[in-house]
Write a protein that holds these residues in place. Structure first.
Motif, PDB file in Angstrom:
ATOM      1  N   LEU A 241       0.830  -1.222   0.000  1.00 23.85           N
ATOM      2  CA  LEU A 241       0.000   0.000   0.000  1.00 23.85           C
ATOM      3  C   LEU A 241       0.859   1.265   0.000  1.00 23.85           C
ATOM      4  CD1 LEU A 241      -2.998  -1.109   2.297  1.00 23.85           C
ATOM      5  CD2 LEU A 241      -3.007  -0.781  -0.182  1.00 23.85           C
ATOM      6  N   HIS A 242       1.959   1.203  -0.702  1.00 20.81           N
ATOM      7  CA  HIS A 242       2.825   2.357  -0.938  1.00 20.81           C
ATOM      8  C   HIS A 242       3.039   2.485  -2.449  1.00 20.81           C
ATOM      9  CE1 HIS A 242       3.654   2.158   3.339  1.00 20.81           C
ATOM     10  NE2 HIS A 242       4.429   3.228   3.273  1.00 20.81           N
ATOM     11  N   LYS A 243       2.781   3.669  -2.972  1.00 19.68           N
ATOM     12  CA  LYS A 243       2.856   3.866  -4.414  1.00 19.68           C
ATOM     13  C   LYS A 243       3.912   4.922  -4.751  1.00 19.68           C
ATOM     14  CE  LYS A 243       0.149   5.088  -8.437  1.00 19.68           C
ATOM     15  NZ  LYS A 243      -1.122   5.441  -9.028  1.00 19.68           N
ATOM     16  N   VAL A 244       4.868   4.568  -5.578  1.00 19.71           N
ATOM     17  CA  VAL A 244       5.893   5.525  -5.998  1.00 19.71           C
ATOM     18  C   VAL A 244       5.296   6.514  -6.993  1.00 19.71           C
ATOM     19  CG1 VAL A 244       8.066   5.772  -7.272  1.00 19.71           C
ATOM     20  CG2 VAL A 244       7.808   3.944  -5.573  1.00 19.71           C
ATOM     21  N   THR A 245       5.511   7.800  -6.747  1.00 21.15           N
ATOM     22  CA  THR A 245       4.961   8.820  -7.647  1.00 21.15           C
ATOM     23  C   THR A 245       6.042   9.648  -8.339  1.00 21.15           C
ATOM     24  OG1 THR A 245       4.797  10.378  -5.815  1.00 21.15           O
ATOM     25  CG2 THR A 245       2.833   9.056  -6.303  1.00 21.15           C
ATOM     26  N   SER A 246       7.283   9.584  -7.830  1.00 26.24           N
ATOM     27  CA  SER A 246       8.328  10.381  -8.470  1.00 26.24           C
ATOM     28  C   SER A 246       9.711   9.832  -8.133  1.00 26.24           C
ATOM     29  CB  SER A 246       8.231  11.844  -8.014  1.00 26.24           C
ATOM     30  OG  SER A 246       9.337  12.582  -8.506  1.00 26.24           O
ATOM     31  N   TYR A 255      19.011   9.181  -5.680  1.00 21.36           N
ATOM     32  CA  TYR A 255      17.718   9.613  -6.205  1.00 21.36           C
ATOM     33  C   TYR A 255      16.733   9.862  -5.082  1.00 21.36           C
ATOM     34  CZ  TYR A 255      19.791   8.352 -10.590  1.00 21.36           C
ATOM     35  OH  TYR A 255      20.633   8.319 -11.653  1.00 21.36           O
ATOM     36  N   THR A 256      15.971  10.925  -5.229  1.00 26.77           N
ATOM     37  CA  THR A 256      14.885  11.208  -4.298  1.00 26.77           C
ATOM     38  C   THR A 256      13.628  10.521  -4.821  1.00 26.77           C
ATOM     39  OG1 THR A 256      15.860  13.350  -3.826  1.00 26.77           O
ATOM     40  CG2 THR A 256      13.559  13.032  -3.188  1.00 26.77           C
ATOM     41  N   VAL A 257      13.076   9.629  -4.005  1.00 26.69           N
ATOM     42  CA  VAL A 257      11.896   8.870  -4.419  1.00 26.69           C
ATOM     43  C   VAL A 257      10.718   9.338  -3.576  1.00 26.69           C
ATOM     44  CG1 VAL A 257      10.898   6.568  -4.704  1.00 26.69           C
ATOM     45  CG2 VAL A 257      13.383   6.897  -4.933  1.00 26.69           C
ATOM     46  N   GLN A 258       9.639   9.731  -4.252  1.00 27.59           N
ATOM     47  CA  GLN A 258       8.431  10.135  -3.523  1.00 27.59           C
ATOM     48  C   GLN A 258       7.413   9.016  -3.541  1.00 27.59           C
ATOM     49  OE1 GLN A 258       6.792  13.949  -4.448  1.00 27.59           O
ATOM     50  NE2 GLN A 258       8.655  14.986  -3.764  1.00 27.59           N
ATOM     51  N   ILE A 259       6.837   8.772  -2.377  1.00 27.86           N
ATOM     52  CA  ILE A 259       5.967   7.615  -2.206  1.00 27.86           C
ATOM     53  C   ILE A 259       4.705   8.041  -1.471  1.00 27.86           C
ATOM     54  CG2 ILE A 259       5.813   5.305  -1.200  1.00 27.86           C
ATOM     55  CD1 ILE A 259       8.955   5.343  -1.127  1.00 27.86           C
ATOM     56  N   ASP A 260       3.531   7.674  -2.035  1.00 28.65           N
ATOM     57  CA  ASP A 260       2.257   7.897  -1.328  1.00 28.65           C
ATOM     58  C   ASP A 260       1.880   6.623  -0.594  1.00 28.65           C
ATOM     59  OD1 ASP A 260       1.963  10.432  -2.312  1.00 28.65           O
ATOM     60  OD2 ASP A 260       0.473   9.899  -3.844  1.00 28.65           O
ATOM     61  N   MET A 294       6.170   9.729 -17.693  1.00 29.45           N
ATOM     62  CA  MET A 294       5.809  10.924 -16.937  1.00 29.45           C
ATOM     63  C   MET A 294       7.065  11.655 -16.439  1.00 29.45           C
ATOM     64  SD  MET A 294       5.538  11.859 -13.454  1.00 29.45           S
ATOM     65  CE  MET A 294       5.236  10.401 -12.476  1.00 29.45           C
ATOM     66  N   LEU A 295       8.038  10.901 -15.913  1.00 28.61           N
ATOM     67  CA  LEU A 295       9.224  11.533 -15.324  1.00 28.61           C
ATOM     68  C   LEU A 295      10.062  12.232 -16.387  1.00 28.61           C
ATOM     69  CD1 LEU A 295      10.123   8.666 -12.813  1.00 28.61           C
ATOM     70  CD2 LEU A 295       9.212  10.937 -12.224  1.00 28.61           C
ATOM     71  N   LYS A 296      10.128  11.636 -17.574  1.00 33.41           N
ATOM     72  CA  LYS A 296      10.873  12.286 -18.666  1.00 33.41           C
ATOM     73  C   LYS A 296      10.153  13.559 -19.119  1.00 33.41           C
ATOM     74  CE  LYS A 296      12.476  11.541 -23.438  1.00 33.41           C
ATOM     75  NZ  LYS A 296      13.681  12.382 -23.338  1.00 33.41           N
TER      76      LYS A 296
END
Ligand code: FDA
Length: 497
Positions: A241-246, A255-260, A294-296
Motif C-alpha cells: 500500500l505504498h505507491k511511488v509517484t516520483s 535519487y529522491t523517491v516520492q511515495i504515497d 511521466m518523469l521524462k
C-alpha cells in the motif's frame, strides 16, 4: 520511513522486482521494496484470503465499484456486478483502445495469473530479444527461472482420466483431428495438490474455479517461491500500500523517491520521501512505462532517451469460444489451471491455450486464449491536459491477431461442423479483443536501456520487468521476464555494486 536513506529501492514486487531483490539481498545489499497493492496475507470475513471467480467482491478488483470481468456476458446476459471500492487484487486498467489486466499486491501478476510457465521454443527466441545471447538464456537463465519458480508438468496419465480436464481432452482431440499439434503447457500449480483436490482430501483451489482473483491453496505464486526466499534473507523490507509517484536525481548523488502511502480505498494518508542510491523500476510493463514517460516529460528525468514509452505490445492476446456438439461435452467440473495448447506458431502465427470455462455447469463450450504474432506496437505518451499517461493502441490493431487465431479455429470449426460462441464478450461478439493479460514493452532492452536494463541517461537507474521485452514472447511471458531478470541482475551485481 520518510527521510530514510536506502542503498537500493525496488518499485514493484512482481517477477522482475522479486528477482532483483533476492539476488541483491544474497549479495549482501539491503533492499527496500515498494508495492502499491496489498500484502494478501490475511483472511477476509469468509476465512479465505482470496475471493472466488464465481463470487467476486471488493477483494477482486483494484479500486472499482463495478467488476470488469474478462468474459463480460454469458448466454447474452451481462454478468458484471457492483462491488465495494477496495484496493483489490486485479486491476482492469482502461486505456483508449485496450483494457490491460494486471495483478496488484505483494507478488504482482503471480497473484492473479494462470501460472502457465512456458519457455519459448529456442528457434523463436532471437525474434523476441535479438540482443540477448541464446545459449546463455537456454543453458543458464531459463533453467534457473524454472527451478526457482517451481515449474512442473501435469502427469499425462492423470490428464487422460481425470474429470476436471475433460475440456482439455476435447481441445486435444479437436486440435489433432484438424492436424494441429497439441502440447502440454507447464505450470507453477502444485500438480500433486490438484490430484488431492480431485480425491477430496484437501481444500479446493483449482477445482473450486479459483483464478483471476487469487488462489487460496495450490498455486505457487511468488509469495511461496521468490518472496519466501527474499524474506529468509532478512535483508529486504517490503512496504505494501505504498505507491511511488516520483524519482529524481538528488543533490549530492542518488535519487529522491516520492511515495504515497494509501488506504484501502485508494486515498493517500501520508507522503514519504526516501533517498535511494539505486532504483529498480519493476512496476510491470505498464507501471514502469507510465512512471518513466511521466518523469521524462515533466522534467524529473529529462535525460532518459527517446525510446522511453515505445515498443509496447499485447503479446497478441485474443480470446474466443466455440460451441460443441452434445457428444463433445466439456464437463461441469473444470480445473481453473490450463494445461495444454495448440501450436500453430510457425505456420499461422498463433499459439492457443485450451482454457477452462469453470461455470459449474455443462456448457458444451470450448474456450481459448491465443497468443499471436500480432506485429502492431503502441507507445505511451504524457498528456499534460489530463496529467495522465496515454497509450496509442487502437481497437482495430487486434485484427492481425484475430486472423492468426482463425488459422486454428476456422479449421477446427470446419472439421467439427461447429460455430464460434457469440455470447461471451457482449451480444453477438465473437472475439475477446478489447483486452490483454500480457502487456510487454515500453522500456525496451538495448534501446531505452543498455543490454542489461541500465536506463540510458542516468547511472543507478534500472528497468527489470516486462517493460524490457518488445511486445511479444510467442508464449505466456512470466518465465521469460524472470529469466531475463536473472540474467540482467547477475551482470548488474558483478559491475555496478
Ligand atoms: P508485475 O505486473 O507482475 O508486477 C508489478 C508490480 O508493481 C505490481 O504488483 C504492481 O502493483 C506494482 N506497481 C505498479 N506501479 C507501482 C508504483 N507506482 N508503485 C509501487 N508499486 C507499483 N503470464 C504467464 O506467463 N502465464 C500465465 O498463465 C499468465 N496468466 C495471466 C492471467 C492474468 C489474469 C493476468 C493479469 C496476467 C497473466 N500473465 C500470465 C501475465 C503475467 O502475470 C505478467 O506478465 C507478469 O506478472 C509481469 O511481471 P512483471 O514483473 O513485469 O510485473
Amino acid at each position: 520511513q520518510s527521510g530514510a536513506h536506502v542503498p537500493v529501492l525496488v518499485i514493484g514486487t512482481g517477477y522482475g522486482g522479486s528477482v532483483a531483490a533476492l539476488r541483491l539481498a544474497q549479495a549482501g545489499v539491503d533492499v527496500q521494496m515498494v508495492e502499491m497493492g496489498m500484502a494478501w496475507d490475511t483472511p477476509g470475513a469468509d476465512g479465505k484470503i482470496f475471493a472466488n471467480t464465481t463470487n467476486p467482491d471488493g477483494r477482486s478488483y483494484w479500486l472499482r465499484t463495478h467488476t470488469k470481468q474478462p468474459l463480460s456476458n454469458f448466454l447474452g446476459f451481462p454478468i458484471d456486478r457492483e462491488i465495494p471500492l477496495y484496493t483489490g487484487i486485479l486491476d482492469a486498467e482502461e486505456f483508449a483502445g485496450i483494457t490491460v489486466y494486471q495483478g496488484r499486491g505483494v507478488g504482482g501478476g503471480s497473484l492473479v495469473n494462470g501460472g502457465m510457465a512456458v519457455t519459448p521454443k529456442r528457434e523463436n527466441f532471437p525474434a523476441i530479444l535479438p540482443s540477448v545471447n541464446v545459449d546463455e538464456m537456454y543453458n543458464t537463465y531459463y533453467p534457473r527461472a524454472n527451478t526457482n519458480l517451481g515449474v512442473g508438468l501435469i502427469d499425462p496419465a492423470w490428464f487422460d482420466t481425470t474429470d476436471c480436464y475433460q475440456y482439455a481432452r476435447v481441445g486435444r482431440k479437436q486440435a489433432q483431428r484438424s492436424g494441429f499439434p497439441f502440447v502440454f503447457v507447464p505450470d507453477v500449480y502444485d500438480w500433486d495438490y490438484m490430484k488431492q483436490e480431485a480425491l477430496g482430501t484437501v481444500p479446493k483451489s483449482a477445482l473450486a474455479g479459483e483464478i483471476l482473483y487469487g488462489n487460496n491453496y495450490g498455486k505457487k505464486s511468488l509469495q511461496k517461491t521468490y518472496i519466501a526466499q527474499i524474506r529468509a534473507t532478512g535483508k529486504v523490507n517490503i512496504s505494501p500500500l505504498h505507491k511511488v509517484t516520483s524519482v529524481a536525481p538528488a543533490v549530492g548523488g542518488g535519487y529522491t523517491v516520492q511515495i504515497d502511502q494509501i488506504d484501502t480505498t485508494g486515498n493517500t494518508t501520508t507522503t514519504k520521501t526516501v533517498l535511494a542510491d539505486k532504483v529498480f523500476f519493476a512496476a510491470g510493463s505498464v507501471g514502469t512505462s507510465k512512471l518513466l514517460t511521466m518523469l521524462k516529460a515533466t522534467g524529473k528525468l529529462p535525460n532518459l532517451n527517446g525510446q522511453i514509452g515505445q515498443g509496447w505490445g499485447d503479446n497478441g492476446n485474443v480470446m474466443v469460444g466455440r460451441a460443441n456438439w452434445w457428444w463433445d461435452a466439456t464437463g461441469s467440473l473444470q480445473a481453473s489451471i490450463p494445461c495444454g495448447g495448440i501450436d500453430n506458431w510457425a505456420a499461422g502465427g498463433a499459439f492457443a491455450e485450451v482454457a477452462p470455462l469453470p461455470t459449474g455447469i455443462e456448457t458444451y463450450a470450448s474456450f481459448y486464449l491465443s497468443i499471436t504474432k500480432n506485429p502492431n506496437r503502441a507507445q505511451f505518451s504524457w498528456n499534460a491536459a489530463t496529467n495522465k499517461v496515454d497509450l496509442s493502441w487502437q481497437q482495430a490493431w487486434k485484427q492481425p491477431g484475430i486472423d492468426m487465431a482463425r488459422s486454428i479455429f476456422d479449421k477446427i470449426n470446419a472439421t467439427e461442423a461447429t460455430v464460434y460462441r457469440s455470447d461471451l464478450f457482449g451480444v453477438n461478439k465473437i472475439w475477446g479483443d478489447l483486452l490483454t493479460y500480457h502487456p510487454l514493452g515500453g522500456a525496451v532492452l538495448n534501446k531505452a536501456t543498455d543490454n542489461y536494463g541500465r536506463l540510458q541517461g542516468y547511472s543507478g537507474l534500472y528497468a527489470i520487468d516486462g517493460s524490457l521485452i518488445p511486445g511479444n514472447t510467442s508464449v505466456n511471458p512470466f518465465v521469460t521476464i524472470t529469466a531475463l531478470a536473472e540474467r540482467n541482475i547477475e551482470n548488474i551485481i558483478a559491475h555496478d555494486l
